[in-house]
Design a protein around this motif. Structure first.
Motif: not given
Length: 120
Positions: A40-47, A102-116
């Motif tokens: 929640r609400f992060d991917f590692t690595p984000s790049i 992330c394309d499954i709603f995981c709570g407030s902050g979900h909309e910023s869960m992305s990377g490159s």
């Protein structure tokens, strides 16, 4: 089954699926594996940095909730389950910077869960 018969079966399977599969079946080619952890609400690595035309397998896992991993520019998507590994194979066919999210709603902050994915 005899070794020759097994070899013919593997060769036939490789021919049907393409030479890349055949090389992997004989251990001549090995895809790079990149581990990606979601929480929640992060991917590692984000790049994620890749080379154009070089196959890679993403091994995705979640530390807390069921998440989604979607990289629409590469036509791949997977559910990412806590404690399990989801594998996605990508062969980048274009250079540039592409978003995954992330394309499954995981709570407030979900909309910023992305990377490159950066392909050079």
């Amino acid at each position: 089954m005899s070794i020759d018969k097994t070899r013919r079966l593997v060769l036939a399977s490789g021919a049907a699926a393409g030479l890349g599969t055949l090389a992997i079946a004989f251990g001549q080619g090995k895809e790079q594996v990149i581990k990606v952890t979601a929480k929640r609400f992060d991917f590692t690595p984000s790049i994620i940095r890749l080379k154009k035309g070089v196959p890679v397998v993403l091994e995705l896992t979640s530390l807390d909730l069921t998440m989604g991993f979607n990289a629409p520019d590469f036509g791949v998507r997977a559910d990412v389950l806590p404690g399990a590994i989801s594998r996605l194979r990508i062969v980048p066919d274009k250079a540039g910077e592409f978003t995954f999210y992330c394309d499954i709603f995981c709570g407030s902050g979900h909309e910023s869960m992305s990377g490159s994915i950066v392909v050079g």
